[in-house]
Design an enzyme around this catalytic site. Structure first.
Site: not given
Length: 487
Positions: A188, A191-192, A195
């Site tokens: 995660k 993922h961020n 992003e």
């Protein structure tokens, strides 16, 4: 209410927007949920409001929460990362039985999850640290869920998580087991970080179109909408088109009235710090974090703009050709960013012994989350073809895409530099690409410098790798070499 089960399937602690929406999502899929919040007035407000008439029960104490759950009990925490999670864990432990499961669904830094898994397993309990992406809309309608932790807990929570997760082609849920320990929260975090990178390169493309090509917001909105029908199709490109088309009450583009100082919550920073710790060149995401930091120096930048002269912007080329080149630069940079992110996950998996399913991770990101895009399907295909591929740039599809985009990419960076437009993420991605494809880099000189001033030794091209040499460069130094080590 007559379908409410005698005991709830799961309890959820923390009634902020993500917590409330996850509860409503679970209930809509047939699960009975117990809601709890430390300030219990929020529980009553929720039950009398959005949860009214639904299979959701409220608890006014930890004892009531635990007593309402079927065994093994599953309690999901949606509270602020850090000490609050540890505090809740300590409050829950005395009330739980062997095999019960605590789930942390917040944006937790993965070493905390590593620690908590070990701690709770030592007490006979099970722990899951899971990334939940998609914002409030995703939480309500189907997020991307990335669970890791105690492996035996997965079968217990799998029916709930996979049912509430976003679905992609063939009703495949954007949720699967990631790995042991803090693997879910690590994925995660990456993922961020990705992003952050995606948002930055999109912003750089916008900056170039606005200031070099002189395009208005509405015109740019049309370009991004077209790009969303191409290989760039993604949630962030889609919302960028909508943002650029949005008018304020006076009919002017709202985006032009927003202060250019970006905030951040820290997950991108964690990604960059971990890349430094693991020695992985995650350059684009690092630059995206620093770009936000630089943007926040708004007052200083206004002062500097009056003191430091900027080049006069001149564009005399073909506008449509330049827009196409910006698209190439955006796509190539995006490929580099994901390639870098995956190398960081591989480094962590090697260090912690996690068995990460890289294609599965791409599939989990295909729907529900902020970086969802059609592009992720290509990453899954790359790992399906070669699960051990070292870098996505070596995959035939991605290498061909970057090679074909390279001319436009270079044109854009050159134009940005000439016209004084900062493109830190796109430019660092190109530098990484050029470095990665180079058989020789100038690090031989760097090693000579290190040996000259610190006797740090070097290897020779005419001797086997692993043999180290030291030279008395000045004739005044000794022959003693420093021991070799790498951070």
């Amino acid at each position: 209410m007559d379908t409410m089960k005698a005991l709830s399937d799961i309890g959820l602690v923390g009634l902020a927007v993500m917590g409330e929406n996850l509860i409503l999502n679970m209930e809509s899929k047939g699960f009975t949920v117990t809601a709890y919040n430390r300030s219990v007035d929020k529980v009553d407000k929720f039950l009398d409001g959005r949860a009214k008439g639904k299979n959701i029960r409220g608890a006014h104490s930890i004892e009531e929460l635990v007593a309402s759950l079927q065994k093994p009990r599953k309690i999901m925490l949606m509270v602020k990362a850090g000490q609050a999670v540890d505090d809740f864990i300590e409050t829950l432990i005395p009330h739980l039985d062997q095999g019960d499961i605590i789930i942390d669904g917040g944006n937790t830094n993965y070493p905390d999850t590593n620690r908590r898994v070990t701690y709770l397993e030592s007490k006979g309990l099970r722990y899951i640290g899971t990334g939940v992406s998609g914002g409030e809309e995703g939480a309500l309608n189907g997020p991307s869920i990335m669970p890791g932790g105690s492996p035996t807990a997965w079968d217990e929570v799998k029916p709930i998580f996979q049912t509430i997760a976003a679905k992609v082609e063939g009703e495949t849920p954007c949720c699967d087991w990631v790995g042991e320990g803090g693997a879910g929260h690590f994925v995660k975090m990456v993922h961020n970080g990705i992003e952050y990178g995606d948002m930055q390169i999109i912003s750089e493309a916008y900056h170039l179109m606005k200031d070099v090509l002189g395009m208005k917001a509405g015109e740019m909105a049309e370009v991004f909408a077209q790009w969303n029908q191409s290989e760039l199709s993604s949630y962030l490109i889609e919302i960028t088109a909508e943002i650029l088309a949005f008018k304020d009450t006076d009919g002017q583009p709202l985006v032009d009235k927003i202060v250019d100082a970006a905030g951040q919550k820290g997950t991108g920073k964690w990604t960059a710090i971990n890349a430094l710790d693991f020695g992985i060149p995650l350059t684009l995401i690092g630059e995206a974090v620093f770009a936000r930091a630089l943007s926040s120096l708004k007052t200083e930048r206004v002062t500097a703009s009056k003191i430091i002269t900027a080049p006069k912007i001149e564009f005399t080329g073909d506008k449509q050709q330049m827009i196409a080149a910006i698209k190439d630069a955006l796509y190539a940079s995006k490929i580099v960013s994901y390639a870098q992110g995956y190398t960081l996950m591989k480094a962590a998996a090697d260090q912690f012994g996690w068995k990460l399913n890289y294609g599965g991770i791409a599939l989990m990101w295909r729907g529900g989350c902020i970086i969802r895009s059609s592009f992720l399907g290509k990453i899954k295909e790359a790992f399906d073809k070669n699960p051990d591929i070292q870098n996505l740039l070596l995959d035939p599809y991605f290498s061909q895409q970057v090679n074909s985009a390279a001319k436009g990419w270079r044109q854009v960076i050159a134009s940005a530099v000439t016209n004084g437009i900062p493109v830190p993420a796109m430019a660092s991605a190109l530098s990484y690409f050029d470095g990665y494809r180079s058989e020789r880099l100038p690090a031989n000189l760097l090693q000579a410098q290190r040996d000259y001033f610190g006797a740090h030794t070097y290897e020779r091209v005419d001797r086997p790798r692993g043999e180290f040499f030291h030279t008395n460069w000045t004739g005044k130094g000794g022959d003693t070499a420093s021991t070799t080590y790498n951070v």
